[in-house]
Design an enzyme around this catalytic site. Sequence first.
Site, short mmCIF file in Angstrom:
data_model
loop_
_atom_site.label_atom_id
_atom_site.label_comp_id
_atom_site.label_asym_id
_atom_site.label_seq_id
_atom_site.Cartn_x
_atom_site.Cartn_y
_atom_site.Cartn_z
N SER A 126 0.83 -1.20 0.00
CA SER A 126 0.00 0.00 0.00
C SER A 126 0.87 1.25 0.00
O SER A 126 1.97 1.25 0.55
CB SER A 126 -0.86 -0.02 1.27
OG SER A 126 -1.49 1.21 1.46
N TYR A 150 -2.19 -0.96 10.89
CA TYR A 150 -2.43 -1.50 9.55
C TYR A 150 -1.23 -1.23 8.64
O TYR A 150 -0.72 -2.14 7.97
CB TYR A 150 -3.71 -0.91 8.92
CG TYR A 150 -3.78 -1.20 7.44
CD1 TYR A 150 -4.05 -2.48 6.98
CD2 TYR A 150 -3.52 -0.19 6.50
CE1 TYR A 150 -4.07 -2.76 5.61
CE2 TYR A 150 -3.54 -0.46 5.14
CZ TYR A 150 -3.81 -1.74 4.69
OH TYR A 150 -3.80 -2.02 3.35
N LYS A 154 1.80 -3.83 6.64
CA LYS A 154 2.25 -3.86 5.24
C LYS A 154 3.77 -3.62 5.17
O LYS A 154 4.49 -4.27 4.41
CB LYS A 154 1.51 -2.80 4.41
CG LYS A 154 0.03 -3.08 4.25
CD LYS A 154 -0.22 -4.40 3.53
CE LYS A 154 -1.68 -4.75 3.41
NZ LYS A 154 -1.93 -6.09 2.85
#
Length: 340
Positions: A126, A150, A154
Amino acid sequence: MSMKILVTGGAGYIGSHTCLQLLRAGHDVVVVDNLVNAQEEAMRRVQTLAGREFAFYPFDVCDDNMLDKVFSEHSFDGVIHFAGLKAVGESVSIPLRYYSNNLVSTMTLCRVMDRHNVKRLIFSSSATVYQPGSPMPVNEEAALGCTNPYGWTKFMGEQILRDIAAADPEWSIVLLRYFNPIGADASGMIGEDPSGIPNNLMPYITQTALGRLAQLSVFGDDYDTPDGTGVRDYIHVVDLAQGHMDALNYAARNTGSVAINLGTGVGYSVLDIVHAFEKVNGVKVPYQIAPRRPGDVAAVYADPRRAKELLGWQAEKGLEDMCRDSWRWQSMNPKGYAAE
Ligand code: NAD
Ligand code: WQD
């Protein structure tokens, strides 16, 4: 050449579109998805649209035994790993669930792949891995750093995969850093179906246009951007799906690991999106200006040159396509995949 691809998280928003694209191109897919954020109906619709069936396994990618069985039953040419939890705000309240789910799934998958000698992997990363405040457009060499669990999943997922590729030269891993995916397949049969009140801009807009939500809150109009509202690089999910096919072909020709942005390189503001959506679809999106949302930055958009250079990929669809296709999906499916 036709490939057989394992798609984890294939019932989700980006996964379902990518499965459809792979099937339409003549490839075979096998999906593992525990339906924690998806509906099996999406898989049925992909099969209808493609005119072809495929194997769907409803279990958790963290389950080594189950995954091992799937690898024993099928011979895969590669894996696309979409499975993961993705709500930024939720990751702040329940970080452990995010770290366990997103990292254990990735490590379990790699362990099973290694055991079965399948070493080609496309990973959903991302734009959120870029340090806030990076100069825009941002390229893949920019400094990394996150502001929420979050994002860190990643960031850490990428690091684990880079280390795996560095340790064993047979691996080929592409870390795709998506910007802001919106839009839907032109059929209007599959699309983004968030549970509860949407966090992201486009589903909030489509549900407001439907009348399900009263009005959109525009989070801040005093940013240092042309109209003061936040600027992002919105990318059509069908372009994104194509990027995964191109990444699979790249992985078949190259080893090692590489991070690649998938964005258009063009930034649009919140009000650009609202106005384009109203114009293209002939519907009203009532909105009010609200305070800034904590954690947001003024502008994020990609330098997409590496994708063009290495994958031969570039976004083809524009803002009007994205607005039209998002609305077609939502207006044809006012309750998403849920039965009326
Ligand atoms: P999504 O939630 O629609 O799809 C993810 C899918 O993974 C869901 O179907 C869910 O049920 C499944 N899943 C989650 N954990 C699982 C597990 N342990 N085992 C099996 N299945 C599991 O999200 P999406 O928008 O399609 O995103 C796909 C991937 O791309 C995610 O990894 C996400 O973090 C990443 N990503 C998304 C965006 C975005 O804005 N949509 C942007 C950048 C990156
Ligand atoms: C876009 C713009 C908001 C909702 C998030 C994740 C990122 C990535 C993509 C996974 C911003 C504004 C939004 C609303 C608004 N996901 N907005 N009113 O924050 O760019 O990125 O999704 O990897 O990690 O952080 O996307 O769609 O939430 O917001 O004004 O009700 O719309 O402030 O400027 P974001 P978004």
